[in-house]
Design a protein around this motif. Structure first.
Motif, PDB file in Angstrom:
ATOM      1  N   ALA B  92      51.652 -22.626 -22.644  1.00 38.52           N
ATOM      2  CA  ALA B  92      51.481 -21.180 -22.548  1.00 38.52           C
ATOM      3  C   ALA B  92      51.030 -20.632 -23.892  1.00 38.52           C
ATOM      4  CB  ALA B  92      52.774 -20.501 -22.114  1.00 38.52           C
ATOM      5  N   VAL B  93      50.308 -19.544 -23.830  1.00 42.13           N
ATOM      6  CA  VAL B  93      49.728 -18.933 -25.028  1.00 42.13           C
ATOM      7  C   VAL B  93      49.940 -17.428 -24.992  1.00 42.13           C
ATOM      8  CG1 VAL B  93      47.639 -18.687 -26.394  1.00 42.13           C
ATOM      9  CG2 VAL B  93      47.941 -20.696 -24.981  1.00 42.13           C
ATOM     10  N   SER B  94      50.202 -16.855 -26.140  1.00 48.63           N
ATOM     11  CA  SER B  94      50.239 -15.399 -26.240  1.00 48.63           C
ATOM     12  C   SER B  94      49.673 -15.002 -27.591  1.00 48.63           C
ATOM     13  CB  SER B  94      51.658 -14.859 -26.083  1.00 48.63           C
ATOM     14  OG  SER B  94      52.440 -15.154 -27.234  1.00 48.63           O
ATOM     15  N   ALA B  95      49.448 -13.720 -27.758  1.00 48.39           N
ATOM     16  CA  ALA B  95      48.958 -13.205 -29.037  1.00 48.39           C
ATOM     17  C   ALA B  95      49.374 -11.751 -29.166  1.00 48.39           C
ATOM     18  CB  ALA B  95      47.433 -13.321 -29.137  1.00 48.39           C
ATOM     19  N   ARG B  96      49.732 -11.364 -30.372  1.00 49.81           N
ATOM     20  CA  ARG B  96      50.153  -9.989 -30.587  1.00 49.81           C
ATOM     21  C   ARG B  96      49.020  -9.021 -30.244  1.00 49.81           C
ATOM     22  NH1 ARG B  96      52.261  -8.570 -36.439  1.00 49.81           N
ATOM     23  NH2 ARG B  96      53.139 -10.624 -36.093  1.00 49.81           N
ATOM     24  N   GLU B  97      47.789  -9.461 -30.488  1.00 51.64           N
ATOM     25  CA  GLU B  97      46.654  -8.594 -30.205  1.00 51.64           C
ATOM     26  C   GLU B  97      46.510  -8.294 -28.716  1.00 51.64           C
ATOM     27  OE1 GLU B  97      45.702 -10.836 -33.985  1.00 51.64           O
ATOM     28  OE2 GLU B  97      46.744 -11.202 -32.103  1.00 51.64           O
ATOM     29  N   TYR B  98      47.101  -9.131 -27.878  1.00 47.22           N
ATOM     30  CA  TYR B  98      47.058  -8.914 -26.439  1.00 47.22           C
ATOM     31  C   TYR B  98      48.419  -8.477 -25.910  1.00 47.22           C
ATOM     32  CZ  TYR B  98      42.545 -11.265 -26.682  1.00 47.22           C
ATOM     33  OH  TYR B  98      41.249 -11.616 -26.987  1.00 47.22           O
ATOM     34  N   GLY B  99      49.186  -7.810 -26.739  1.00 49.97           N
ATOM     35  CA  GLY B  99      50.473  -7.285 -26.304  1.00 49.97           C
ATOM     36  C   GLY B  99      51.511  -8.344 -26.008  1.00 49.97           C
ATOM     37  N   ASN B 100      51.355  -9.522 -26.634  1.00 45.24           N
ATOM     38  CA  ASN B 100      52.283 -10.637 -26.419  1.00 45.24           C
ATOM     39  C   ASN B 100      52.348 -11.060 -24.968  1.00 45.24           C
ATOM     40  OD1 ASN B 100      52.950 -10.756 -29.149  1.00 45.24           O
ATOM     41  ND2 ASN B 100      54.537  -9.210 -28.905  1.00 45.24           N
TER      42      ASN B 100
END
Lengths: 115, 114
Positions: B92-100
């Motif tokens: 799984a992947v997330s990013a702060r730029e995409y609202g986590n």
């Protein structure tokens, strides 16, 4: 520390009926997620809350699905009316808000069977 | 668009053999990376995570993963598999730029033969 609590664990309903799932996140977690996991697939995000505001609901079928998070704590996910293709496991998760703590903790899920 | 690819649907290894599960991602931001394991009828359990720093991360149950930015990969490894490792594994992947927002791959089912 108590984990994410979900109820019920299992639910069988007929198509066109309605159903509701409940989630209690980990205390202090501002972010709450609902995921749909269809058999053989990875979890798909339905809706993400930050406190009691919606951050992302782009994949929520709004004609039949609704979710709310009153007071920024517990959440309910409702399906009305249900379709056969809604048969899936519905996972609730929560995480701390901001910074590097984006780790999500998952509940055991609710397995929904629509017949 | 953000996406996660796990190329192997099923993998079978012998008990005691080494394991590598592949994960590739497509993200327009600095990603946070995770591996989760799911046993039948259970929820998702976090094995390990990468936020920054050392690209080789250690997790629970003897698992490790290596982040390779040039290859957009985050492969999971274990030097010696036990029968109890049989389960489904999700990257799984997330990013702060995409609202986590946490985006999952389709999963890899691991079978362990004795």
């Amino acid at each position: 520390e108590a984990g994410v609590a979900q109820s019920p664990r299992y639910k069988i309903i007929e198509k066109r009926q309605s159903v509701a799932f409940w989630c209690n996140p980990i205390s202090g977690h501002a972010t709450l997620y609902w995921y749909q996991q269809i058999l053989g697939q990875g979890p798909k995000l339905l809706i993400q809350f930050q406190n009691n505001g919606v951050v992302d609901d782009s994949q929520l079928p709004k004609d039949r699905f609704s979710a709310e998070r009153l007071k920024g704590v517990d959440s309910t996910l409702k399906i009305q009316p249900a379709k056969l293709e809604d048969s899936a496991v519905y996972l609730c998760a929560s995480s701390l808000v901001g910074g590097r703590d984006t780790e999500a903790f998952f509940g055991q899920g609710t397995r929904l069977t629509v017949v | 668009a953000q996406s996660v690819t796990q190329p192997d649907i099923h993998i079978t290894v012998s008990e005691g053999a080494s394991l590598e599960l592949r994960c590739n991602y497509s993200y327009g931001a600095t990603p946070y990376l995770f591996w989760y394991v799911q046993s039948p009828g259970q929820g998702l359990q976090l094995l390990l995570k990468y936020f920054s720093g050392d690209t080789l991360v250690q997790g629970i149950k003897g698992f490790e993963a290596e982040f390779k930015r040039s290859q957009s990969s985050f492969n999971l490894r274990k030097p010696s598999v036990h029968w109890s490792d049989a389960a489904e594994y999700f990257c799984a992947v997330s990013a702060r730029e995409y609202g986590n927002k946490l985006v999952f791959g389709a999963g890899t089912i691991l079978r362990v033969k004795s």
